[in-house]
Write a protein that holds these residues in place. Structure first.
Motif, PDB file in Angstrom:
ATOM      1  N   ALA A   1      14.716  53.127  44.955  1.00 53.54           N
ATOM      2  CA  ALA A   1      14.238  51.838  45.449  1.00 53.54           C
ATOM      3  C   ALA A   1      13.426  52.019  46.725  1.00 53.54           C
ATOM      4  O   ALA A   1      13.632  52.973  47.485  1.00 53.54           O
TER       5      ALA A   1
ATOM      6  N   MET B   1      20.462  44.616  44.359  1.00 51.60           N
ATOM      7  CA  MET B   1      20.382  46.066  44.489  1.00 51.60           C
ATOM      8  C   MET B   1      21.762  46.700  44.326  1.00 51.60           C
ATOM      9  O   MET B   1      21.892  47.813  43.801  1.00 51.60           O
TER      10      MET B   1
ATOM     11  N   LYS C   1      19.628  53.888  40.677  1.00 53.25           N
ATOM     12  CA  LYS C   1      18.521  52.951  40.917  1.00 53.25           C
ATOM     13  C   LYS C   1      18.220  52.836  42.404  1.00 53.25           C
ATOM     14  O   LYS C   1      17.063  52.835  42.822  1.00 53.25           O
ATOM     15  N   ARG C   2      19.273  52.744  43.193  1.00 51.31           N
ATOM     16  CA  ARG C   2      19.055  52.560  44.640  1.00 51.31           C
ATOM     17  C   ARG C   2      18.362  53.769  45.257  1.00 51.31           C
ATOM     18  O   ARG C   2      17.613  53.628  46.223  1.00 51.31           O
ATOM     19  N   ARG C   3      18.596  54.960  44.714  1.00 54.75           N
ATOM     20  CA  ARG C   3      17.917  56.147  45.224  1.00 54.75           C
ATOM     21  C   ARG C   3      16.409  56.066  45.013  1.00 54.75           C
ATOM     22  O   ARG C   3      15.650  56.714  45.713  1.00 54.75           O
TER      23      ARG C   3
ATOM     24  N   LYS D   1      20.047  42.259  48.498  1.00 55.16           N
ATOM     25  CA  LYS D   1      21.108  43.264  48.537  1.00 55.16           C
ATOM     26  C   LYS D   1      22.098  43.086  47.400  1.00 55.16           C
ATOM     27  O   LYS D   1      22.607  44.073  46.848  1.00 55.16           O
TER      28      LYS D   1
ATOM     29  N   PHE E   1      21.903  49.898  52.214  1.00 54.41           N
ATOM     30  CA  PHE E   1      21.635  50.941  51.234  1.00 54.41           C
ATOM     31  C   PHE E   1      20.475  51.791  51.743  1.00 54.41           C
ATOM     32  O   PHE E   1      19.395  51.300  52.012  1.00 54.41           O
TER      33      PHE E   1
ATOM     34  N   LYS F   1      16.086  43.822  51.189  1.00 54.30           N
ATOM     35  CA  LYS F   1      16.963  44.846  50.646  1.00 54.30           C
ATOM     36  C   LYS F   1      18.375  44.793  51.215  1.00 54.30           C
ATOM     37  O   LYS F   1      19.345  45.134  50.529  1.00 54.30           O
ATOM     38  N   ASP F   2      18.530  44.358  52.450  1.00 55.16           N
ATOM     39  CA  ASP F   2      19.844  44.325  53.096  1.00 55.16           C
ATOM     40  C   ASP F   2      20.344  42.897  53.288  1.00 55.16           C
ATOM     41  O   ASP F   2      21.282  42.679  54.052  1.00 55.16           O
TER      42      ASP F   2
ATOM     43  N   ASN G   1      25.090  52.155  39.572  1.00 53.89           N
ATOM     44  CA  ASN G   1      23.680  51.924  39.870  1.00 53.89           C
ATOM     45  C   ASN G   1      23.184  52.634  41.115  1.00 53.89           C
ATOM     46  O   ASN G   1      22.115  52.304  41.641  1.00 53.89           O
ATOM     47  N   GLU G   2      23.902  53.642  41.560  1.00 52.56           N
ATOM     48  CA  GLU G   2      23.408  54.447  42.675  1.00 52.56           C
ATOM     49  C   GLU G   2      22.072  55.082  42.322  1.00 52.56           C
ATOM     50  O   GLU G   2      21.184  55.216  43.173  1.00 52.56           O
TER      51      GLU G   2
END
Length: 543
Positions: free
Chosen positions: A516, A403, A512-514, A400, A527, A422-423, A509-510
């Motif tokens: 992921a 990310m 990138k997370r979209r 996390k 996320f 991821k979390d 970096n939103e």
């Protein structure tokens, strides 16, 4: 007052599998009546559809599927049993989240959920209309009220059931896990029981559904607010409660108070269950991951083996000129300890081929992060090719913290289908590694002890680009999970420059997370479903 034999059916359903979920209800009740002919069998929220069904609820055929399942249950369930279960129910233009009671081959009562959650991971107002009335019915001489999940978090639905004459409340749940959730539930349900002056039976779903993990932990609370019986967490099962209304102080017997896991153990179980169900429910043959010799991939491998067994896990070390001998040795050692298939495939020839192809484009430029990203993308190509050929799911290994600040490469280390960590903030990754080693040999100690590095450049360390992880994770928790502003975080004593840099990275970096992969949610604000920020935005950093 009469007595009841209640079975808490802590079931792991499959979203959209009406036929399979219906058959599992039939099988469960068939077993129950061999023990108690007039058993009261309580299933979780939206048993027939699974939870959350999301936009499947918008399909025109949803009403037909529910009707077919209910018809089958009414025809085939033992008539002596009382079966309480959840399903979506259409009435005119409105869809309701319903708890129904089947007895004597008839649907004898229905309750419509009144409180529809629309926060964190929940979108129920998108699909359902709220009910307005309590439902209390006579079950073998006991006045039993019904409620569904979020109803218990609000005062009115429980109070309405009490006013309608309920002596006992059955609460059907599909309540997902996050760290600390069990204590929240116990405290809240105990408060509702005291307010209404009746005992409550709380039945929860168990299992993984995409990024959500449902932890079970069904329990019973007396009218005085004492939790006196609880099923294990993270385990599917059938748990009996004997209810006797004449024993006002101790109306429940037959089930012990299961010892709850501490938060590290609970988190581990959530990760394992989430991986197991995602892989199995989506019918993957196994998983493959890049094992770098670092702590994140080491923990991911350990979770995968505990979830699936070593025979369904393949680890691939993909060394390059910057990969240390220590990393190569530690990856091989852990693979040997866990008994997984371990391959070594150098990315050197792939990298050189790419660089040759790009020579004209790169002419006159200096080396920068482009070359580092290319290394990660070579590894991503290898893993995805193995996935395609063998039918294995690629597990990515980003945590996390990474990310959050974009310390990852699109189409490189982010390439894959499921991100186990991821979390999990980086500091939690270390804690989980230490915990897993208490269960048996698993992760070489020097993997845990060495400074984290992506090994994409000579002598590279994560802290060359980021604040120390104990500092970074505190800032991220305040910003991502608590929605604190930059100034509020700085006021806690954090360095202004660190805070502004981290918050800027999170916001930038939103995008990138979209892109992921999804991963197991174990915090209040993961996320994905929890946190949805615009990519294109004029919002000032850190507000």
């Amino acid at each position: 007052m009469a007595s009841l034999n209640i079975l808490m059916a802590q079931m792991n359903t499959l979203v959209g599998d009406f036929d399979g979920n219906t058959q599992r209800v039939l099988d469960t009740v068939a077993r129950a009546v061999t023990r108690h002919e007039k058993a009261v069998v309580v299933f979780p929220e939206l048993t027939l559809s699974g939870y959350p069904p999301e936009d499947l609820l918008l399909r025109p055929s949803i009403a037909l599927r529910v009707s077919q399942s209910l018809d089958k249950l009414c025809a085939e369930l033992p008539p002596s049993a009382w079966v309480v279960l959840g399903y979506p129910r259409r009435d005119g233009n409105a869809l309701y989240n319903v708890a129904g009671v089947i007895h004597g081959n008839e649907l004898v009562a229905e309750y419509r959920k009144q409180s529809l959650p629309n926060y964190q991971v929940f979108d129920e107002k998108r699909y359902f209309a709220p009910g307005t009335e309590p439902c209390v019915l006579d079950i073998e001489g006991v006045q039993v009220g019904l409620s569904i999940c979020e109803d218990i978090w609000e005062i009115e639905p429980t109070a309405d059931a009490a006013e309608a004459g309920a002596e006992l409340l059955l609460n059907l749940n599909s309540s997902p896990y996050h760290r600390g959730k069990r204590d929240e539930r116990w405290k809240l349900v105990a408060e509702r029981a005291r307010q209404a002056a009746f005992p409550i039976v709380y039945v929860n779903q168990v299992g993984g559904q995409d990024e959500l993990v449902f932890d079970g932990g069904s329990f019973a609370v007396t009218a005085e607010g004492e939790v006196v019986a609880a099923a294990p967490g993270f385990e599917e099962g059938e748990y009996w409660l004997d209810y006797d209304g004449d024993r006002e102080n101790q109306p429940f017997s037959g089930l012990a108070l299961s010892e709850p896991p501490d938060e590290i153990e609970a988190t581990w179980k959530a990760l394992v269950l989430g991986v197991r169900d995602y892989v199995n429910k989506n019918r993957f043959k196994g998983v493959v991951l890049g094992l770098s010799g670092g702590v994140d991939s080491a923990l991911t491998l350990a979770v995968a083996v505990d979830a699936l067994g070593p025979e369904r896990v393949e680890a691939v070390m993909m060394p390059f000129r910057y990969t240390s001998q220590m990393s190569v040795e530690d990856a091989a050692e852990q693979s040997d300890i866990l008994g997984v298939s371990h391959k070594v495939i150098s990315i050197e020839p792939l990298y050189e081929a790419f660089m040759a192809s790009l020579a004209e484009e790169f002419a006159g430029t200096s080396v920068d992060t482009t070359e580092e990203n290319l290394q990660a993308r070579c590894r991503g190509v290898l893993l995805m090719s193995i996935s395609n050929k063998k039918g294995y799911l690629v597990l990515t290994t980003g945590n996390k913290s990474e990310m959050a600040v974009g310390y990852s490469t699109l189409y490189g280390d982010m390439a894959g289908g499921f991100d186990v960590l991821k979390d999990c903030p980086k500091t939690l990754v270390f804690d989980l590694c230490r915990y897993r080693n208490t269960l048996g040999p698993c992760i070489p100690q020097r993997v845990i002890d060495r400074p984290p590095s992506a090994e994409l450049a000579p002598d590279q360390k994560d802290e060359d680009s980021l604040p120390p992880y104990d500092v970074l994770d505190q800032i991220l928790e305040m910003y991502v999970e608590q929605d604190m502003s930059a100034e509020a975080i700085i006021a806690t004593g954090m360095d202004r420059e660190d805070v502004q840099r981290v918050l800027r990275l999170v916001d930038l970096n939103e995008y990138k997370r979209r892109q992921a992969p999804i991963g197991v949610r174990i915090t209040r604000r993961g996320f994905g479903r929890d946190r949805r920020y615009p990519i294109t935005s004029g919002w000032r950093i850190g507000e």
